[in-house]
Enzyme design. Structure first.
Site, PDB file in Angstrom:
ATOM      1  CB  ALA A 298      -0.910   0.003   1.233  1.00  0.00           C
ATOM      2  CD  GLU A 300       3.483   6.821   2.242  1.00  0.00           C
ATOM      3  OE1 GLU A 300       3.255   5.618   2.000  1.00  0.00           O
ATOM      4  OE2 GLU A 300       4.631   7.245   2.445  1.00  0.00           O
ATOM      5  CG  ASN A 301      -0.418   7.630  -3.615  1.00  0.00           C
ATOM      6  OD1 ASN A 301       0.751   7.742  -3.925  1.00  0.00           O
ATOM      7  ND2 ASN A 301      -1.095   6.501  -3.749  1.00  0.00           N
ATOM      8  CD  GLU A 334       0.221   2.797   3.461  1.00  0.00           C
ATOM      9  OE1 GLU A 334       0.733   3.893   3.162  1.00  0.00           O
ATOM     10  OE2 GLU A 334       0.883   1.747   3.564  1.00  0.00           O
TER      11      GLU A 334
HETATM   12 ZN   LIG Z   1       4.714   3.224   5.189  1.00  0.00          ZN
END
Ligand SMILES: [Zn+2]
Length: 885
Positions: A298, A300-301, A334
């Site tokens: 994953a 974190e945009n 995230e």
């Molecule tokens: Zn991270």
């Protein structure tokens, strides 16, 4: 993130131009390492892209508002796999445009724009028309193919930019300290949904069945956080105050998204409060991608987290209890990045741990807060043990490390940045106290929001909040590598208190003599208890005298917050083993893990470690057992080549834990504790590996039923039971699994079935799985997982296969994960014959400065294989002396 050699040089400019406005000076620190000459600073990007999904290409235009900060004829920015159509610059105030000549450096991933005459200092507008590639692995703009709700082939597009792949999407100053605002527009099929960091600002219908979607302007942020996706998506949302949280997924999967959506809505206000600065964007999406990566799960945009489906969607047909818990944990991770990483960003990759260690720590904290019954503290200890495995080798590195190439930045996403980072933060929070620590974090976020920081900024903020002495400890643990070793002297009971002396040294798995002669030293906060109150002292090296209230067994590191190993005297270990059933779960696990690590590396014989392991009661905490049985499994693997000792261990494990599994039952029970639902599959897999007849019989029964009824195995145990079948499969069984994999359309279940094909113990079947992985059948992002799966049981077979098909295999792995794929394949091997093979691979394929993952593997194999004879002899003797399990 949940995980081309270019030389980056430290360019120190004389000084920033005086004409620079204050805000501009603030966003660029000229002492931060950079690959780009600091002649210009971008402030705003306006990007328009037109993807051509069917031919895996896209066209783009970008307008960059920038300041030239010293007169120059050339601008250098980042670009990779980009073709330039035209480049022109004009003064922001108006005036004629200058066209540029472009030269591209593929190795450096830069483009140099040369203008006919020098640009004076001042504000400019740079316009670029270009085109780029859509990749089939998660780098830059990439495509994921899948079967849609109607069972037809479909393709959706996503982006993945960390660490340095925004440059594959847009020519840019693609380094974290060049923060800027972004306007993104995309021309996509009218039937598709386009998603980016910010909500849509407008939609316009275009000719040819297209539409143009414009998104609102982002806040000031780093280029690696920009996001774009487009596809046949659905979206579910919830309102949290004046913000909207949402999950975006391929259409038809909406019902699987509610679990993640609820978690998102739950976590957001908790973080608003903890960080003291509310989440500043109007919405937060989490976008599910149908596929996987060998590099990350994953990303974190800002405002548009990306997560692969298996880690975000809760599918009753395949998601296990561990999978559900991981959905919560990955979201918590995230979402923590939305502050630590997105709002406040490390200035350079040297401090990547500030992002990753912090998000990992916060993930555990949020999980504990919302789901105390999951016992996430035990996972925190597991994380520490994982970090120590790497940190005990000569090839380890400090938490804060020098990063000079893109490849090194990719390699920085390792257990040291994540897990040692998390462990050190846990120790420091415990030292500061949770309230002081939180106040420090709030000060840090408030002082540095929309800007970049270095590690020292965090320590200053926490010290200012009241944590006196914290910086010294923090610096010792983040600037130097390795693990302190606390040796405990003989203890004495005097007047109701335990008198003991502690001596600090260094723990090393492969340089025991060397570090004993010249240990590093740390300021180590050491806690101790002996039945009364817990005491704490900061040791520095020479012996420290300690008086601990009470005269019970002496426990060092109660609560397991400390990042160090403890070497007890044999008498102290015996007293602790006798008391082990009464200790807190995390101390049981911490003691056993510590004891086994010291025994396996030769700091003590096998006996004390095995005595502690054996003292774990079979009716103890499910969560602790789930971890502890893994120690028996490791030991079993260490005894490879010694079938008598292996058989003794499997008999012992079956006799000890078979009754616990019988008690839990083979199927999930309504309303049972979550930790039981996690222990069950662990025991089924382990006992299945040891060929326990009861487990094998149930697996066969379920498999036969499943062949005619897909619901015959409960979804939460499907991959567990089929895993037992796959491991013990004959050719007919393997073919049946393969047939089912081919017929399955759901991406997560399909991926899981294909990976199971790699589990076969039978070497001929394992080889068939490898060959299958190179065909088009499994799908572009599934194949590497099959190879990894084979490598767990047949490392040499998988490595030889990959080496003889390297060019093909490289197409099946993210660029950012390639150098670590070999490390992953070798992770279950202790065979010294692999060492020259790995070294030759590194020499032929990796730059000299980029070989750390291979060196780590070589160091590990060398140190473990050096102990094999002793471990086998001592363990055999112990097993004979302790015949009853
Ligand atoms: Zn991270």
């Amino acid at each position: 993130m949940k995980s081309l050699n270019i030389l980056l040089t430290s360019v120190a400019l004389a000084c920033a131009a005086p004409a620079l406005a204050a805000a501009q000076q603030d966003t660029v620190d000229v002492t931060v390492p950079t690959q780009l000459p600091r002649t210009a600073i971008p402030h705003h990007y306006s990007v328009t892209v037109t993807p051509h999904a069917e031919r895996l290409a896209f066209d783009g235009t970008v307008r960059i508002d920038l300041d030239v900060v010293q007169p120059t004829r050339q601008l250098v920015l980042n670009a990779a796999d980009i073709s330039f159509a035209s480049v022109a610059i004009r003064p922001a105030k108006g005036g004629s445009a200058l066209a540029a000549r472009v030269s591209v450096d593929d190795d450096a991933q830069t483009a140099t724009l040369t203008f006919p005459r020098s640009l004076a200092k001042g504000a400019y507008r740079l316009d670029i028309r270009y085109s780029g590639k859509i990749n089939t692995q998660a780098n830059g703009l990439f495509a994921l193919d899948y079967k849609n709700a109607e069972g037809k082939s479909a393709r959706s597009l996503f982006t993945q930019f960390e660490a340095a792949d925004a440059r594959r999407f847009v020519p840019s100053w693609d380094e974290p300290d060049y923060k800027a605002t972004w306007d993104l527009a995309a021309r996509v099929p009218a039937s598709e949904m386009a998603v980016s960091n910010m909500p849509r600002a407008s939609t316009k219908t275009l000719a040819g069945g297209l539409k143009e979607v414009r998104f609102q302007t982002t806040p000031t942020m780093s280029s690696y956080l920009l996001f774009f996706a487009s596809g046949d998506f659905g979206r579910v949302t919830k309102q949290v105050g004046d913000r909207e949280v949402g999950i975006v997924m391929t259409r038809g999967n909406e019902s699987k998204a509610h679990y993640a959506l609820d978690a998102e809505a739950q976590i957001l206000p908790y973080y608003d409060e903890y960080f003291g600065t509310p989440y500043p964007l109007p919405k937060l999406d989490n976008v599910a991608g149908p596929g996987q990566s060998q590099f990350f799960g994953a990303m974190e945009n800002w405002g548009a987290i990306f997560t692969f489906e298996y880690a975000l969607l809760n599918d009753p047909a395949i998601t296990s209890e561990a999978g559900k818990q991981s959905i919560f944990a990955v979201e918590a991770h995230e979402m923590a990045h939305q502050w630590f990483g997105d709002l406040v960003t490390m200035a350079w990759w040297d401090d990547l741990w500030l992002n990753e260690g912090f998000a990992s720590w916060m993930e555990t904290k949020a999980t504990k807060h919302f789901h105390p019954d999951w016992e996430a503290d035990i996972d925190r200890v597991g994380s520490r043990e994982g970090a120590m495995g790497l940190d005990s080798l000569n090839s380890t590195h400090p938490v804060v490390q020098q990063v000079r190439t893109v490849e090194q930045a990719n390699q920085a996403f390792d257990a040291i940045s994540y897990s040692k980072g998390e462990s050190v933060i846990s120790m420091l929070e415990d030292f500061a106290g949770p309230d002081v620590w939180r106040d420090g974090i709030r000060r840090y976020v408030a002082a540095h929001k929309y800007r970049n920081t270095r590690t020292g900024d965090l320590w200053s903020a926490v010290e200012a909040a009241g944590a006196k002495g914290l910086t010294t400890i923090a610096n010792d643990f983040t600037n130097q590598p390795g693990i302190p070793l606390i040796s405990v002297g003989q203890s004495q009971c005097v007047g109701g208190a335990t008198q003991v002396s502690l001596t600090q040294g260094q723990f090393s798995a492969d340089r025991m003599q060397e570090v004993a002669a010249r240990p590093q030293s740390w300021h180590v906060p050491v806690k101790a208890s002996a039945g009364g109150a817990t005491v704490q002292v900061v040791t520095t090296g020479p012996a420290t005298q300690l008086s601990v209230p009470g005269c019970g067994p002496l426990l060092i590191n109660p609560g397991q917050y400390g990042y160090y190993r403890t070497l007890y005297t044999p008498q102290q270990v015996q007293a602790l083993a006798a008391r082990l059933p009464q200790l807190a779960g995390m101390d049981q696990y911490g003691l056993i893990a510590n004891g086994m690590a010291l025994s396996l590396t030769g700091y003590q014989p096998m006996q004390p470690g095995l005595d502690l392991l054996d003292a774990m009661p079979a009716n103890g905490s499910a969560k602790v057992l789930q971890r502890v049985v893994g120690r028996w499994e490791d030991l079993y693997d260490q005894l490879d080549g010694n079938p008598a000792a292996q058989a003794a261990i499997s008999r012992r494990v079956i006799r000890s834990y078979g009754p616990r599994l019988a008690q839990l039952g083979f199927s999930p029970r309504e309303g049972e504790p979550a930790v039981d639902a996690i222990l069950r599959p662990t025991l089924i897999s382990l006992l299945g590996k040891y060929q326990d007849p009861t487990v094998l019989a149930e697996a066969s029964r379920l498999f036969a039923a499943w062949r005619t009824d897909a619901n015959a195995i409960p979804g939460s145990l499907k991959s567990t039971w089929l895993g037992v079948i796959a491991r013990n499969a004959d050719a007919a069984t393997w073919d049946a699994l393969h047939e089912r994999a081919r017929a399955t359309t759901g991406t997560v279940e399909r991926t899981s079935l294909y990976q199971l094909l790699g589990r076969a113990r039978d070497e001929a079947l394992a080889r068939r799985a490898l060959e299958l992985a190179l065909t088009d059948e499994p799908g572009k992002t599934i194949s590497s997982g099959i190879m990894t799966s084979v490598a767990a049981g047949h490392p040499r077979l998988a490595i030889d296969f990959v080496l003889s098909h390297l060019a093909q295999v490289n197409q099946l792995i993210d660029i950012s994960g390639r150098s670590r794929f070999m490390q992953r394949l070798a992770s279950s091997s202790r065979d010294p014959a692999l060492i020259p093979i790995l070294e030759a691979y590194a020499r032929a394929n990796l730059g000299e400065s980029d070989r750390k993952p291979i060196q780590q593997t070589v160091d590990r194999i060398r140190s473990e294989s050096a102990q094999t004879q002793r471990i086998q002899a001592e363990t055999s003797a112990w097993l004979q002396a302790h015949p009853q399990g």
